[in-house]
Design an enzyme around this catalytic site. Structure first.
Site, PDB file in Angstrom:
ATOM      1  N   LYS A   1      13.874  24.397  40.982  1.00  0.00           N
ATOM      2  CA  LYS A   1      13.535  25.477  40.043  1.00  0.00           C
ATOM      3  C   LYS A   1      13.174  26.776  40.775  1.00  0.00           C
ATOM      4  CE  LYS A   1      12.120  22.356  36.361  1.00  0.00           C
ATOM      5  NZ  LYS A   1      11.128  22.114  35.278  1.00  0.00           N
TER       6      LYS A   1
ATOM      7  N   TYR B   1      17.920  23.448  27.899  1.00  0.00           N
ATOM      8  CA  TYR B   1      16.676  22.834  27.418  1.00  0.00           C
ATOM      9  C   TYR B   1      16.606  22.784  25.889  1.00  0.00           C
ATOM     10  CZ  TYR B   1      14.505  22.585  32.054  1.00  0.00           C
ATOM     11  OH  TYR B   1      14.188  22.258  33.350  1.00  0.00           O
TER      12      TYR B   1
ATOM     13  N   ASN C   1       7.306  23.626  38.010  1.00  0.00           N
ATOM     14  CA  ASN C   1       7.021  22.322  38.608  1.00  0.00           C
ATOM     15  C   ASN C   1       8.097  21.881  39.610  1.00  0.00           C
ATOM     16  OD1 ASN C   1       8.943  21.737  36.719  1.00  0.00           O
ATOM     17  ND2 ASN C   1       7.857  20.043  35.751  1.00  0.00           N
TER      18      ASN C   1
ATOM     19  N   HIS D   1      13.568  19.670  38.378  1.00  0.00           N
ATOM     20  CA  HIS D   1      13.884  18.951  37.148  1.00  0.00           C
ATOM     21  C   HIS D   1      14.496  17.613  37.535  1.00  0.00           C
ATOM     22  CE1 HIS D   1      15.584  18.043  33.218  1.00  0.00           C
ATOM     23  NE2 HIS D   1      16.721  17.761  33.833  1.00  0.00           N
TER      24      HIS D   1
ATOM     25  N   GLU E   1      23.857  16.756  31.683  1.00  0.00           N
ATOM     26  CA  GLU E   1      23.333  17.851  32.511  1.00  0.00           C
ATOM     27  C   GLU E   1      24.227  18.125  33.722  1.00  0.00           C
ATOM     28  OE1 GLU E   1      18.751  16.946  31.094  1.00  0.00           O
ATOM     29  OE2 GLU E   1      19.285  16.591  33.197  1.00  0.00           O
TER      30      GLU E   1
END
Ligand code: CMP
Length: 140
Positions: free
Chosen positions: A11, A51, A114, A117, A128
């Site tokens: 990320k 998302y 975070n 993913h 994905e």
């Protein structure tokens, strides 16, 4: 039945901090093989699409803004029991709850930023991966 592939994104927080290489090293040392990989940047619209499953959640708008705020690395990974083993390697969504030694415990800044993913099911791993890579962009 467990399949042998999962999908991850490094990320914007981890990319910006220069932690992509260290994270990929942990992933490879845990036995995952890279099947496809690229650095790219999502638009807010593409982040929203990725998302979409979270679109009713209160954090959705912020998540789309955050995920399009800078470059990411998209990766398809291969290993026996890939989805479950990768979720163990990265740790809990909230780094405050992540086990010692997990990628999120080491690198994540917050529940939103975070670090990585990880797909939550074999079906989503396939969806994905296809979001970012055509068949011609993958190792066979
Ligand atoms: P990820 O595993 O990519 O899946 C959905 C993402 O939404 C998650 O990681 C976090 O980045 C973010 N997220 C999940 N829960 C929250 C929350 N309670 N507040 C803010 N962001 C969240």
């Amino acid at each position: 039945m467990a399949t042998n592939r999962t999908f991850t994104m490094i990320k914007p927080d981890a990319f910006e901090a220069g932690n992509s290489g260290a994270i990929l090293k942990m992933i490879e040392e845990a036995g995952f093989k890279i099947v496809a990989m690229k650095a790219t940047q999502l638009t807010p619209q593409l982040a929203g699409k990725f998302y979409e499953v979270h679109k009713e959640r209160p954090f959705y708008a912020d998540l789309c803004t955050y995920m399009s705020s800078g470059p990411i690395v998209a990766v398809i990974l291969e290993k026996d029991n890939a989805v479950e083993d990768f979720r163990t390697l990265i740790g809990a969504t909230n780094p405050a709850n992540a086990a010692d030694g997990t990628i999120r415990k080491i690198f994540a800044k917050s529940i939103e930023a975070n670090a990585v993913h990880g797909s939550d099911s074999d079906e989503n791993a396939s969806i994905e991966g296809a979001f970012f890579f055509s068949m011609a962009e993958r190792v066979a």
